[in-house]
Design a protein around this motif. Structure first.
Motif, mmCIF file in Angstrom:
data_model
loop_
_atom_site.group_PDB
_atom_site.id
_atom_site.type_symbol
_atom_site.label_atom_id
_atom_site.label_comp_id
_atom_site.label_asym_id
_atom_site.label_seq_id
_atom_site.Cartn_x
_atom_site.Cartn_y
_atom_site.Cartn_z
ATOM 1 N N ALA A 27 64.958 5.740 76.371
ATOM 2 C CA ALA A 27 65.824 6.684 75.665
ATOM 3 C C ALA A 27 65.294 8.105 75.774
ATOM 4 C CB ALA A 27 65.955 6.265 74.203
ATOM 5 N N LEU A 28 63.969 8.277 75.635
ATOM 6 C CA LEU A 28 63.376 9.616 75.759
ATOM 7 C C LEU A 28 63.545 10.159 77.174
ATOM 8 C CD1 LEU A 28 60.108 9.136 73.670
ATOM 9 C CD2 LEU A 28 62.171 10.394 73.005
ATOM 10 N N GLN A 29 63.338 9.333 78.202
ATOM 11 C CA GLN A 29 63.496 9.769 79.580
ATOM 12 C C GLN A 29 64.935 10.201 79.855
ATOM 13 O OE1 GLN A 29 62.365 6.847 82.433
ATOM 14 N NE2 GLN A 29 62.783 8.154 84.219
ATOM 15 N N LEU A 30 65.879 9.426 79.345
ATOM 16 C CA LEU A 30 67.287 9.769 79.549
ATOM 17 C C LEU A 30 67.619 11.095 78.876
ATOM 18 C CD1 LEU A 30 70.069 8.953 80.612
ATOM 19 C CD2 LEU A 30 70.445 7.683 78.486
ATOM 20 N N ALA A 31 67.067 11.320 77.668
ATOM 21 C CA ALA A 31 67.319 12.579 76.970
ATOM 22 C C ALA A 31 66.727 13.750 77.741
ATOM 23 C CB ALA A 31 66.747 12.510 75.552
ATOM 24 N N ALA A 32 65.517 13.573 78.324
ATOM 25 C CA ALA A 32 64.891 14.648 79.098
ATOM 26 C C ALA A 32 65.697 14.970 80.348
ATOM 27 C CB ALA A 32 63.458 14.246 79.464
ATOM 28 N N GLU A 33 66.221 13.954 81.024
ATOM 29 C CA GLU A 33 67.034 14.194 82.214
ATOM 30 C C GLU A 33 68.320 14.936 81.865
ATOM 31 O OE1 GLU A 33 67.621 10.367 83.841
ATOM 32 O OE2 GLU A 33 65.570 10.162 84.649
ATOM 33 N N LYS A 34 68.928 14.602 80.748
ATOM 34 C CA LYS A 34 70.140 15.301 80.339
ATOM 35 C C LYS A 34 69.835 16.763 80.005
ATOM 36 C CE LYS A 34 72.796 11.379 78.574
ATOM 37 N NZ LYS A 34 73.441 10.795 77.367
ATOM 38 N N PRO A 53 57.872 -5.885 69.729
ATOM 39 C CA PRO A 53 57.286 -4.531 69.780
ATOM 40 C C PRO A 53 57.240 -3.965 71.190
ATOM 41 C CG PRO A 53 56.044 -5.938 68.295
ATOM 42 C CD PRO A 53 57.047 -6.808 68.953
ATOM 43 N N GLU A 54 56.916 -4.796 72.198
ATOM 44 C CA GLU A 54 56.870 -4.303 73.569
ATOM 45 C C GLU A 54 58.253 -3.884 74.054
ATOM 46 O OE1 GLU A 54 55.668 -7.066 72.483
ATOM 47 O OE2 GLU A 54 53.482 -6.835 72.643
ATOM 48 N N ARG A 55 59.271 -4.755 73.791
ATOM 49 C CA ARG A 55 60.623 -4.401 74.208
ATOM 50 C C ARG A 55 61.117 -3.153 73.476
ATOM 51 N NH1 ARG A 55 61.538 -10.216 74.001
ATOM 52 N NH2 ARG A 55 61.770 -11.055 76.102
ATOM 53 N N GLN A 56 60.761 -3.020 72.191
ATOM 54 C CA GLN A 56 61.178 -1.852 71.438
ATOM 55 C C GLN A 56 60.561 -0.578 72.004
ATOM 56 O OE1 GLN A 56 63.412 -2.226 68.993
ATOM 57 N NE2 GLN A 56 63.558 0.007 68.750
ATOM 58 N N ALA A 57 59.256 -0.625 72.416
ATOM 59 C CA ALA A 57 58.593 0.543 73.000
ATOM 60 C C ALA A 57 59.235 0.919 74.334
ATOM 61 C CB ALA A 57 57.103 0.250 73.182
ATOM 62 N N GLU A 58 59.545 -0.097 75.169
ATOM 63 C CA GLU A 58 60.212 0.181 76.425
ATOM 64 C C GLU A 58 61.576 0.822 76.205
ATOM 65 O OE1 GLU A 58 60.408 -3.441 78.533
ATOM 66 O OE2 GLU A 58 58.226 -3.629 78.853
ATOM 67 N N SER A 59 62.298 0.345 75.230
ATOM 68 C CA SER A 59 63.616 0.907 74.940
ATOM 69 C C SER A 59 63.505 2.352 74.483
ATOM 70 C CB SER A 59 64.313 0.056 73.871
ATOM 71 O OG SER A 59 65.568 0.596 73.528
ATOM 72 N N ASN A 60 62.501 2.646 73.639
ATOM 73 C CA ASN A 60 62.314 4.023 73.177
ATOM 74 C C ASN A 60 61.943 4.938 74.347
ATOM 75 O OD1 ASN A 60 62.857 3.169 70.596
ATOM 76 N ND2 ASN A 60 60.698 2.952 70.012
ATOM 77 N N ALA A 61 61.058 4.459 75.265
ATOM 78 C CA ALA A 61 60.656 5.268 76.419
ATOM 79 C C ALA A 61 61.854 5.582 77.312
ATOM 80 C CB ALA A 61 59.559 4.553 77.201
#
Length: 224
Positions: free
Chosen positions: A175-182, A165-173
């Protein structure tokens, strides 16, 4: 009838097939460690042989010799042989041996014998198994341990390094940061990086009121 000519050496085993007409009924293989093979009309015999006339039971059908095997013939059986895949043919009497009125023949390298009585045929030839596989050596055990460890490490490694669960949350965060930068880069390229602000009272007062002023229309325009 399906027949196979196999090559056998002196230290090889023996392979027997029993045919009813052209149909394969039974097959037996004997290792190189055996020196004699006895036949009898009994399922518990080393070679359970039914339908052949045997002078006694158990009957010594084959015994090892220096050249290979000596096959002892049931008294009522007709003998044929083939060499290296040739067709079956009769065996000359000069090549038959034996004692006490019992015939026998040498089964040598590359030879296949066929003993026939009635509808039954017993095909005898050298076995392709020359020797038994020896016990595992220390180096073989070492390779077995290494392969087993690698095989077992796959599921264990997946459980250890697999998603939590921790690794999954980090991965989602991420992904969201990368989408915001794009998205920010796209807006900057379009000149939309400055957000809109509401108009002040002074700016709003300078704006013309489109709903109260008149509209001059040319005379040749018709308005409905």
């Amino acid at each position: 009838m399906l027949q196979r000519a196999m090559s056998t050496k002196t230290g090889g085993g023996l392979y027997c097939e029993l045919y009813w007409g052209t149909n394969l009924s039974e097959a037996w293989s004997y290792g190189a460690e055996q020196t004699a093979i006895h036949a009898a009309a009994d399922e518990k015999a080393p070679l359970p042989l039914y339908g052949f006339t045997l002078p006694e039971e158990p009957f010594l059908l084959a015994e090892r010799t220096e050249r290979g095997w000596r096959i002892h013939l049931p008294p009522a059986a007709r003998l044929e042989r083939k060499l290296h895949g040739d067709a079956f043919g009769p065996v000359p009497r000069t090549e038959l041996g034996g004692a006490g009125g019992r015939a026998s023949v040498e089964l040598t390298d590359g030879m296949t014998l066929r003993l026939t009585e009635g509808q039954l045929s017993l095909v005898v030839q050298g076995s392709v198994v020359k020797e038994r596989v020896g016990p595992l050596q220390w180096k073989d055990l070492g390779w077995l341990v290494v392969v087993s460890a690698l095989f077992l490490s796959l599921p264990v490694g997946f459980l250890i390094a697999g998603p939590t669960p921790e690794r999954q949350a980090e991965s989602n965060a991420r992904a969201l940061q990368l989408a915001a930068e794009k998205e920010a880069a796209r807006r900057k390229a379009l000149g939309l990086e400055t957000p809109l602000r509401p108009l002040t009272e002074a700016e709003r007062a300078q704006q013309p009121d489109a709903g109260t002023g008149g509209v001059n229309v040319p005379g040749f325009f018709r308005v409905r």
